[in-house]
Design a protein around this motif. Structure first.
Motif, PDB file in Angstrom:
ATOM      1  N   UNK A   1     -49.243   2.524  15.664  1.00  0.00           N
ATOM      2  CA  UNK A   1     -49.252   3.807  16.008  1.00  0.00           C
ATOM      3  C   UNK A   1     -50.283   4.628  15.326  1.00  0.00           C
ATOM      4  N   UNK A   2     -51.451   3.818  14.882  1.00  0.00           N
ATOM      5  CA  UNK A   2     -52.583   4.579  14.547  1.00  0.00           C
ATOM      6  C   UNK A   2     -53.163   4.969  15.791  1.00  0.00           C
ATOM      7  N   UNK A   3     -52.906   4.281  16.703  1.00  0.00           N
ATOM      8  CA  UNK A   3     -53.508   4.590  17.979  1.00  0.00           C
ATOM      9  C   UNK A   3     -53.408   5.813  18.494  1.00  0.00           C
ATOM     10  N   UNK A   4     -54.143   6.879  18.744  1.00  0.00           N
ATOM     11  CA  UNK A   4     -53.990   8.152  19.155  1.00  0.00           C
ATOM     12  C   UNK A   4     -53.004   8.456  20.509  1.00  0.00           C
ATOM     13  N   UNK A   5     -53.051   7.732  21.358  1.00  0.00           N
ATOM     14  CA  UNK A   5     -52.712   7.726  22.706  1.00  0.00           C
ATOM     15  C   UNK A   5     -51.197   7.358  22.618  1.00  0.00           C
ATOM     16  N   UNK A   6     -50.234   8.443  22.770  1.00  0.00           N
ATOM     17  CA  UNK A   6     -48.708   8.040  22.740  1.00  0.00           C
ATOM     18  C   UNK A   6     -48.330   7.678  24.116  1.00  0.00           C
ATOM     19  N   UNK A   7     -47.637   6.538  24.273  1.00  0.00           N
ATOM     20  CA  UNK A   7     -47.400   6.070  25.415  1.00  0.00           C
ATOM     21  C   UNK A   7     -46.309   6.682  26.175  1.00  0.00           C
ATOM     22  N   UNK A   8     -45.809   6.713  27.503  1.00  0.00           N
ATOM     23  CA  UNK A   8     -44.784   6.981  28.195  1.00  0.00           C
ATOM     24  C   UNK A   8     -43.979   5.813  28.679  1.00  0.00           C
ATOM     25  N   UNK A   9     -43.025   5.733  28.388  1.00  0.00           N
ATOM     26  CA  UNK A   9     -42.151   4.458  28.427  1.00  0.00           C
ATOM     27  C   UNK A   9     -40.884   4.846  29.409  1.00  0.00           C
ATOM     28  N   UNK A  10     -40.857   4.082  30.507  1.00  0.00           N
ATOM     29  CA  UNK A  10     -39.780   4.056  31.460  1.00  0.00           C
ATOM     30  C   UNK A  10     -39.084   2.787  31.245  1.00  0.00           C
ATOM     31  N   UNK A  11     -37.768   2.982  30.979  1.00  0.00           N
ATOM     32  CA  UNK A  11     -36.838   1.683  30.528  1.00  0.00           C
ATOM     33  C   UNK A  11     -35.989   1.246  31.725  1.00  0.00           C
ATOM     34  N   UNK A  12     -36.027  -0.067  32.377  1.00  0.00           N
ATOM     35  CA  UNK A  12     -35.094  -0.272  33.505  1.00  0.00           C
ATOM     36  C   UNK A  12     -34.203  -1.442  32.988  1.00  0.00           C
ATOM     37  N   UNK A  13     -33.098  -1.330  32.934  1.00  0.00           N
ATOM     38  CA  UNK A  13     -32.062  -2.658  32.299  1.00  0.00           C
ATOM     39  C   UNK A  13     -32.126  -3.499  33.432  1.00  0.00           C
ATOM     40  N   UNK A  14     -32.395  -4.835  33.048  1.00  0.00           N
ATOM     41  CA  UNK A  14     -32.276  -5.932  34.024  1.00  0.00           C
ATOM     42  C   UNK A  14     -30.765  -6.611  33.728  1.00  0.00           C
ATOM     43  N   UNK A  15     -30.569  -6.759  32.473  1.00  0.00           N
ATOM     44  CA  UNK A  15     -29.409  -7.484  32.263  1.00  0.00           C
ATOM     45  C   UNK A  15     -28.645  -7.108  30.896  1.00  0.00           C
ATOM     46  N   UNK A  16     -27.441  -6.924  30.768  1.00  0.00           N
ATOM     47  CA  UNK A  16     -26.733  -6.659  29.350  1.00  0.00           C
ATOM     48  C   UNK A  16     -25.856  -7.882  29.206  1.00  0.00           C
ATOM     49  N   UNK A  17     -25.957  -8.263  28.140  1.00  0.00           N
ATOM     50  CA  UNK A  17     -24.947  -9.265  27.427  1.00  0.00           C
ATOM     51  C   UNK A  17     -24.481  -8.810  25.948  1.00  0.00           C
ATOM     52  N   UNK A  18     -23.324  -8.499  26.048  1.00  0.00           N
ATOM     53  CA  UNK A  18     -22.773  -7.749  24.853  1.00  0.00           C
ATOM     54  C   UNK A  18     -21.403  -8.697  24.425  1.00  0.00           C
ATOM     55  N   UNK A  19     -21.067  -8.977  23.091  1.00  0.00           N
ATOM     56  CA  UNK A  19     -19.770  -9.621  22.762  1.00  0.00           C
ATOM     57  C   UNK A  19     -19.916  -9.586  21.484  1.00  0.00           C
TER      58      UNK A  19
ATOM     59  N   UNK B   1     -34.735  -5.773  29.410  1.00  0.00           N
ATOM     60  CA  UNK B   1     -35.584  -4.719  30.118  1.00  0.00           C
ATOM     61  C   UNK B   1     -36.797  -4.656  30.669  1.00  0.00           C
ATOM     62  N   UNK B   2     -36.930  -3.900  31.510  1.00  0.00           N
ATOM     63  CA  UNK B   2     -38.390  -3.758  32.187  1.00  0.00           C
ATOM     64  C   UNK B   2     -38.943  -2.668  31.483  1.00  0.00           C
ATOM     65  N   UNK B   3     -39.983  -2.647  30.828  1.00  0.00           N
ATOM     66  CA  UNK B   3     -40.605  -1.496  30.024  1.00  0.00           C
ATOM     67  C   UNK B   3     -41.774  -1.097  31.166  1.00  0.00           C
ATOM     68  N   UNK B   4     -41.790   0.002  31.685  1.00  0.00           N
ATOM     69  CA  UNK B   4     -43.125   0.645  32.602  1.00  0.00           C
ATOM     70  C   UNK B   4     -43.801   1.512  31.717  1.00  0.00           C
ATOM     71  N   UNK B   5     -44.897   0.936  30.939  1.00  0.00           N
ATOM     72  CA  UNK B   5     -45.563   1.884  29.920  1.00  0.00           C
ATOM     73  C   UNK B   5     -46.700   2.422  30.744  1.00  0.00           C
TER      74      UNK B   5
END
Lengths: 143, 143
Positions: free
Chosen positions: B61-79, B87-91
């Motif tokens: 976070x010391x980097x000045x440039x803040x990213x924009x992140x698009x998140x696409x779910x590939x798979x969910x496993x919950x129990x 997820x795929x992160x498109x940064x």
């Protein structure tokens, strides 16, 4: 054949045995059938679905050199019918340097009617030597 | 502050919000406290324990440039009390090429007394363009 696997660890042992032996049928038996499975090998595109995953192992197993794999558990998370084992894989291949850094892999298993099967494998390539890349603080601004 | 997170998805939303905003306190609040947490950023060494993970985000976070992140779910496993979102992160980062290939990330959450918190984040670098590396069949034997 050891199926159905009574625990996530049994499935994991079978996974690495099949990997080392280049045994495609044993590898296929470790994985859940169907579309839910996902596999990401280092620097390779994401594979989705049992058929695509099997095809990737088939290609990999065409290589003559069978690896030896030492697995070190980093973290276990298990609850209900879901288990995640984060491991370091120390892979050595005859004729290649012994000092390859370990690969970080998440192995996810799910318990279903057919016992515990692998449902996800994500392996990340090892980082370069420290200081070359990664979490460095930013340099001075370019003027 | 949205804590405690009522779902894994709430924690995930907070994770990416904190990542985009470079908000260290919000990022720290997403993660479980203690030694169980692990974080592997692309091509960086594995981080273990809440303190080490916080330190890595602090550096990032010391980097000045803040990213924009698009998140696409590939798979969910919950129990039970465990949830894994692949997820795929498109940064994208202002001033950098827009066409960076997506990063594959496993986000693992665990429900405890403090609600759902992140317990693992494994992000793999994107593969090189197809055909350059990876699951190619072996060439002819070297004679």
């Amino acid at each position: 054949m050891n199926q159905p696997f009574a625990s996530a660890q049994d499935a994991e042992d079978a996974f690495y045995d099949a990997f080392e032996a280049h045994d495609l049928e044993a590898m296929t038996a470790v994985w859940e059938a169907g579309d839910a499975v996902v596999c990401a090998l280092p620097m390779a595109p994401l594979l989705q679905g049992a058929e695509e995953v099997r095809g990737a192992w088939e290609k990999l197993f065409q290589h003559d050199q069978r690896p030896e794999i030492m697995v070190h558990h980093v973290q276990w998370l298990e609850d209900g019918d879901l288990a995640l084992h984060l491991v370091h894989e120390q892979i050595s291949v005859p004729g290649m340097p012994q000092a390859m850094p370990p690969i970080l892999a998440s192995n996810v298993y799910r318990r279903g009617d057919a016992g515990w099967r692998m449902v996800m494998h994500q392996a990340s390539p090892p980082p370069p030597p420290q200081g070359q890349f990664g979490l460095q603080p930013p340099g001075p601004p370019v003027t």
